[in-house]
Design a protein around this motif. Structure first.
Motif, PDB file in Angstrom:
ATOM      1  N   SER A  35      -0.377  -2.393   0.838  1.00 19.54           N
ATOM      2  CA  SER A  35      -0.740  -1.925   2.169  1.00 19.54           C
ATOM      3  C   SER A  35      -1.538  -0.638   1.982  1.00 19.54           C
ATOM      4  O   SER A  35      -1.823  -0.226   0.845  1.00 19.54           O
ATOM      5  CB  SER A  35       0.511  -1.664   3.020  1.00 19.54           C
ATOM      6  OG  SER A  35       1.150  -0.443   2.628  1.00 19.54           O
ATOM      7  N   LYS A  37      -0.545   2.152   2.027  1.00 20.18           N
ATOM      8  CA  LYS A  37       0.266   3.143   1.310  1.00 20.18           C
ATOM      9  C   LYS A  37      -0.116   3.272  -0.162  1.00 20.18           C
ATOM     10  O   LYS A  37       0.207   4.275  -0.808  1.00 20.18           O
ATOM     11  CB  LYS A  37       1.748   2.796   1.436  1.00 20.18           C
ATOM     12  CG  LYS A  37       2.304   2.989   2.838  1.00 20.18           C
ATOM     13  CD  LYS A  37       3.796   2.706   2.889  1.00 20.18           C
ATOM     14  CE  LYS A  37       4.349   2.981   4.282  1.00 20.18           C
ATOM     15  NZ  LYS A  37       5.812   2.708   4.346  1.00 20.18           N
ATOM     16  N   ASP A  57      -4.125  -1.796   7.281  1.00 19.30           N
ATOM     17  CA  ASP A  57      -3.287  -2.843   6.692  1.00 19.30           C
ATOM     18  C   ASP A  57      -3.925  -4.175   7.035  1.00 19.30           C
ATOM     19  O   ASP A  57      -4.135  -4.483   8.226  1.00 19.30           O
ATOM     20  CB  ASP A  57      -1.866  -2.797   7.251  1.00 19.30           C
ATOM     21  CG  ASP A  57      -1.094  -1.561   6.823  1.00 19.30           C
ATOM     22  OD1 ASP A  57      -1.415  -1.003   5.764  1.00 19.30           O
ATOM     23  OD2 ASP A  57      -0.176  -1.152   7.552  1.00 19.30           O
ATOM     24  N   GLY A  62       1.752  -4.714   5.534  1.00 22.76           N
ATOM     25  CA  GLY A  62       2.079  -3.438   6.155  1.00 22.76           C
ATOM     26  C   GLY A  62       2.520  -3.610   7.591  1.00 22.76           C
ATOM     27  O   GLY A  62       3.385  -4.445   7.900  1.00 22.76           O
ATOM     28  N   VAL A 182       6.719  -1.476  -1.320  1.00 19.85           N
ATOM     29  CA  VAL A 182       5.467  -1.688  -0.585  1.00 19.85           C
ATOM     30  C   VAL A 182       5.072  -3.156  -0.672  1.00 19.85           C
ATOM     31  O   VAL A 182       4.697  -3.784   0.326  1.00 19.85           O
ATOM     32  CB  VAL A 182       4.347  -0.786  -1.131  1.00 19.85           C
ATOM     33  CG1 VAL A 182       3.016  -1.095  -0.447  1.00 19.85           C
ATOM     34  CG2 VAL A 182       4.700   0.685  -0.939  1.00 19.85           C
TER      35      VAL A 182
END
Length: 272
Positions: A35, A37, A57, A62, A182
């Motif tokens: 994602s 992140k 995303d 995400g 994640v």
């Protein structure tokens, strides 16, 4: 976080950081099955360099909507185009990692590179994830089918396997656990149907449509998208620059964190 509706109604999670009147903008597209992140350790460097940083995303990953279908490069590129038009972005750098790199290449062909002034391809799954006549360095279809079968039966085990070959350097267990989290946050449909897209899609012909300065950032120890793929991209994209990371794997953005960030910002700022 913003939620932007794509043209089929799917809501795409978008993260827009930095001054909105900034003339320096970079759009980040994550890889499979991650994602936005994943760019946590690039964000400070980009903001410090004065960039407005937009990330998203992908659908099914995400915080974006899980949809029944639409997990193909064309659909992902259209979602990206909708986000860019909705935010009114007209001159920006586009960066794609792994599958996100293939999606960025498809965006350049499908939407004629709308708004893109520079392109960054990071350990990109291009020209194809699997072997083709144009890409002898990809993974085999049979091995990818085994991964698809594993994911349909035990998706966390699939993610753990990918995590085990993602890096060439040793990293802390807490960090690897975080990355696994994640990966596991992806929806089942999004992750598995996107893996089918990785198996089947090819952006080789799209590479020749790219007409903007392009940086290819690739780990030489990459076990997921072998370095030979970077050399193909470099040969096919006119005027591109290849930045190899000798001791890095697929996750060059973390295996060689300081050098990667320095090289990326240098390319963005025309220092290298």
């Amino acid at each position: 976080m913003l939620m932007i509706k794509s043209n089929d109604g799917a809501k795409i999670a978008v993260y827009d950081l930095g001054p909105k009147n900034c003339s320096k903008i970079i759009v980040l597209v994550h890889g499979w099955p991650l994602s936005h992140k994943m760019f946590e350790y690039q964000l400070p460097a980009l903001l410090h360099a004065g960039y407005r940083v937009v990330s998203l995303d992908l659908r099914g990953f995400g915080n974006s909507d899980e949809t029944a279908g639409g997990y193909c490069y064309d659909r992902f590129a259209d979602d990206l185009f909708t986000v860019i038009r909705t935010l009114g972005l007209r001159r920006f750098v586009l960066l794609g990692f792994s599958m996100g790199g293939a999606i960025a290449v498809r965006y350049m062909a499908r939407h004629r590179g709308y708004g893109v002034t520079k392109l960054c391809l990071v350990d990109a799954a291009a020209p194809s994830y699997c072997k083709t006549p144009d890409n002898p360095y990809g993974n085999s279809v049979d091995d990818t089918n085994k991964l698809i079968q594993l994911g349909c039966q035990d998706r966390p085990a699939l993610n753990e396997y990918f995590g085990s070959i993602f890096f060439a350097q040793e990293h802390s267990k807490p960090f690897l656990n975080w990355l696994q989290g994640v990966n596991n946050s992806a929806s089942g449909l999004g992750e598995m149907q996107s893996l089918i897209a990785l198996r089947d899609e090819d952006v080789y012909d799209d590479l020749r449509t790219i007409r903007v300065p392009t940086g290819i950032f690739h780990g030489k120890q990459d076990m997921i998208c072998p370095f030979g793929m970077a050399e193909i991209m470099h040969a096919q994209i006119r005027g591109s620059r290849l930045f190899p990371f000798d001791k890095a794997g697929h996750g060059a953005f973390y295996d060689d964190l300081e050098q990667f960030n320095c090289t990326l910002v240098g390319f963005l700022e025309n220092r290298k």
